[in-house]
Design a protein around this motif. Structure first.
Motif, short mmCIF file in Angstrom:
data_model
loop_
_atom_site.label_atom_id
_atom_site.label_comp_id
_atom_site.label_asym_id
_atom_site.label_seq_id
_atom_site.Cartn_x
_atom_site.Cartn_y
_atom_site.Cartn_z
N ILE A 246 -28.73 -0.18 -0.73
CA ILE A 246 -29.32 1.03 -1.53
C ILE A 246 -30.72 1.32 -1.65
N ILE A 247 -31.32 0.21 -1.84
CA ILE A 247 -32.87 0.24 -1.83
C ILE A 247 -33.48 0.28 -0.56
N ILE A 248 -32.87 0.09 0.75
CA ILE A 248 -33.40 0.27 2.02
C ILE A 248 -33.06 1.90 2.28
N ASN A 249 -31.87 2.15 1.97
CA ASN A 249 -31.63 3.70 2.19
C ASN A 249 -32.75 4.73 1.54
N ARG A 250 -32.97 4.07 0.26
CA ARG A 250 -33.84 4.91 -0.39
C ARG A 250 -35.11 4.87 0.04
N SER A 251 -35.68 3.70 0.58
CA SER A 251 -37.01 3.52 1.29
C SER A 251 -36.96 4.17 2.52
N PHE A 252 -36.22 4.07 3.48
CA PHE A 252 -36.21 4.56 4.77
C PHE A 252 -35.34 5.85 5.17
N GLY A 253 -34.85 6.70 4.00
CA GLY A 253 -33.92 7.44 4.33
C GLY A 253 -34.85 8.89 5.13
N LEU A 254 -35.85 9.29 4.40
CA LEU A 254 -36.53 10.36 5.01
C LEU A 254 -37.26 10.15 6.19
N PHE A 255 -37.90 9.04 6.33
CA PHE A 255 -38.26 8.34 7.80
C PHE A 255 -37.25 8.45 8.61
N LEU A 256 -36.00 8.23 8.48
CA LEU A 256 -34.87 7.75 9.68
C LEU A 256 -34.47 9.58 9.70
N LEU A 257 -34.41 10.35 8.86
CA LEU A 257 -33.83 11.76 9.03
C LEU A 257 -35.17 12.40 10.11
N ALA A 308 -31.71 0.85 19.33
CA ALA A 308 -31.99 -0.14 18.29
C ALA A 308 -31.64 0.13 17.02
N ILE A 309 -31.87 1.45 16.50
CA ILE A 309 -31.84 1.73 15.07
C ILE A 309 -30.25 1.78 14.81
N THR A 310 -29.62 2.77 15.52
CA THR A 310 -28.10 2.91 15.42
C THR A 310 -27.29 1.66 15.60
N TRP A 311 -27.70 0.95 16.52
CA TRP A 311 -26.73 -0.48 16.47
C TRP A 311 -27.07 -1.26 15.46
N THR A 312 -28.28 -1.57 15.10
CA THR A 312 -28.42 -2.47 13.86
C THR A 312 -27.81 -1.90 12.74
N CYS A 313 -27.75 -0.60 12.53
CA CYS A 313 -27.06 -0.06 11.33
C CYS A 313 -25.50 -0.40 11.37
N GLN A 314 -25.19 -0.19 12.73
CA GLN A 314 -23.69 -0.17 12.79
C GLN A 314 -23.28 -1.73 12.77
N GLY A 352 -14.24 -2.74 -1.20
CA GLY A 352 -13.95 -1.22 -1.16
C GLY A 352 -14.80 -0.38 -1.92
N VAL A 353 -15.28 -0.80 -2.80
CA VAL A 353 -16.26 -0.15 -3.74
C VAL A 353 -17.79 -0.47 -3.27
N HIS A 354 -18.14 -1.55 -3.00
CA HIS A 354 -19.44 -1.83 -2.32
C HIS A 354 -19.60 -1.72 -1.14
N THR A 355 -19.43 -0.56 -0.33
CA THR A 355 -19.36 -0.28 1.23
C THR A 355 -20.83 -0.43 1.42
N ILE A 356 -21.24 -0.83 2.56
CA ILE A 356 -22.71 -0.69 3.02
C ILE A 356 -22.81 0.13 4.22
N THR A 357 -23.35 1.54 4.02
CA THR A 357 -23.75 2.16 5.19
C THR A 357 -24.98 2.65 5.02
N PHE A 358 -25.74 3.19 6.07
CA PHE A 358 -27.20 3.59 6.19
C PHE A 358 -27.14 5.02 6.90
N THR A 359 -27.76 5.90 5.98
CA THR A 359 -27.76 7.30 6.27
C THR A 359 -29.11 7.75 6.33
N ALA A 360 -29.48 8.88 6.94
CA ALA A 360 -30.47 9.63 7.02
C ALA A 360 -30.64 10.66 5.85
#
Length: 389
Positions: A246-257, A308-314, A352-360
């Protein structure tokens, strides 16, 4: 003496980030408070001026916008988030008791290898690109482009390695889960079951019924309690991994977009310019081969960054999904005590609740299907642009 914690292992990436003003805290000592050391003013200043006077306005705006987003994030939200991620990793490493100094040395060597490899590839190419296109006033704009690309590349390196750290700890969690369930008493019970059931169907049915009703007696009480405690520790680790994601998504979300959009637009622009150049002006240009090489390198560069970015997240998300599959496989085993079964079922519900996904920024999920969509959309736009040209 090798590195003893995650701070020492990541110093090479930290010092590289510090050069470009992307280091959001200070490595004075492992126990001291981490303070911001901003080093981005010169980069912001030189990048701001030419934003609106470059020919390829959209791709250049995205390039500089992504660069500025990286620098601003490093000076604001990441001053809290990135030190928090490092602390989370330190806590997880203590829970995953098999993380040793050898693992930290491996991390340090891999980071140094990445930095040296990228330096050996990118610096000669940047010099080559400046030599080809840096003529007259274009030299200033080309140099600014290279600075922006370097800042973005270092931020990409930060993100990819942080997600890789997360993936390694998910993998270690799965390994620990396998080891917990591999103890002598359980193996002895399985061997006894195989011996008893190898004679006749009647014996198999009798022994199966016995195990279903009495299987808790297969394990010593002290071993059952110890196993439940170890699974509970892994559940706490899973919760920390989810919080870290969650912290990673919050830190890099705008950059990834911005980065994904920049990769897509730059691919379309570079590929179209290459095709147009080869069909219209290539025959009259004495420097044609060098310019074609530059265009091809940039296309490969954008594709490699996207991959590199998409494979690492997947791959990180896939490692977490393996935990659920592993637990279900363990639950099929009839040799588990009731307390262990209950704890594993709770662990499965938690996954099932604590799923890990990375989004932009929540716009799209970072995985290989996104890269496929970018390539398909690029081909579509190139065909449309060529028809209108």
């Amino acid at each position: 003496m090798g590195p003893g914690d995650i701070y020492a292992a990541t110093k090479s990436l930290y010092y590289l980030s510090k050069i470009f003003g992307l280091a959001p805290f200070q490595y004075s000592s492992p126990t001291s408070d981490k303070k911001i050391r901003v080093g981005l003013l010169w980069t912001v200043t030189v990048n701001f001026a030419p934003n609106f006077i470059i020919a390829d306005i959209l791709s250049k705006l995205l390039l500089y916008g992504t660069c500025e987003a990286s620098l601003i994030s490093a000076a604001t939200i990441n001053t809290i988030n990135l030190p928090g991620i490092i602390r989370k990793f330190s806590r997880i490493d203590k829970q995953l008791f098999s993380i040793t100094s050898a693992d930290y040395r491996k991390i340090r060597k891999w980071l140094i290898f990445e930095i040296v490899t990228l330096t050996l590839i990118m610096v000669p190419f940047y010099c080559f690109h400046v030599n080809v296109y840096g003529i007259g006033m274009n030299l200033y704009f080309v140099l600014i482009d290279e600075v922006a690309h370097l800042v973005i590349l270092v931020t990409d390196l930060q993100f990819v390695n942080i997600v890789q750290f997360l993936k390694r700890r998910c993998k270690q969690m799965n390994s620990n889960l396998k080891q917990i369930m591999n103890y002598p008493e359980r193996n002895h019970a399985k061997e006894h079951y195989n011996n008893e059931t190898s004679n006749a169907q009647e014996t198999r049915e009798k022994y199966t019924a016995f195990l279903v009703t009495k299987h808790i007696s297969v394990l010593p009480i002290h071993k059952t309690s110890h196993t439940v405690t170890e699974i509970r520790v892994l559940r706490e680790t899973c919760s920390d991994l989810h919080d870290t994601a969650i912290i990673i998504n919050r830190s890099f979300g705008l950059f990834l977009l911005l980065e994904v959009t920049c990769i897509f637009i730059s691919l379309v622009s570079t590929l179209y310019n290459l095709l147009y150049y080869m069909s219209v002006t290539m025959e009259t240009d004495g420097n044609a081969a060098a310019k074609v090489i530059c265009h091809l390198f940039w296309i490969a560069f954008y594709l490699c960054k996207g991959a590199a970015i998409t494979w690492t997240c997947q791959s990180a998300a896939y490692e977490v999904s393996k935990s659920a599959a592993l637990i279900q496989r363990l639950l099929l085993d009839r040799f588990l005590a009731n307390d262990i079964v209950s704890e594993l079922q709770a662990f499965f519900v938690q996954l099932g609740v604590h799923t890990i996904t990375f989004t932009a920024c929540g716009f799209f999920t970072m995985n290989l299907s996104l890269l496929h969509g970018i390539i398909a959309a690029t081909a579509t736009y190139i065909i449309i642009l060529l028809q209108f040209s």
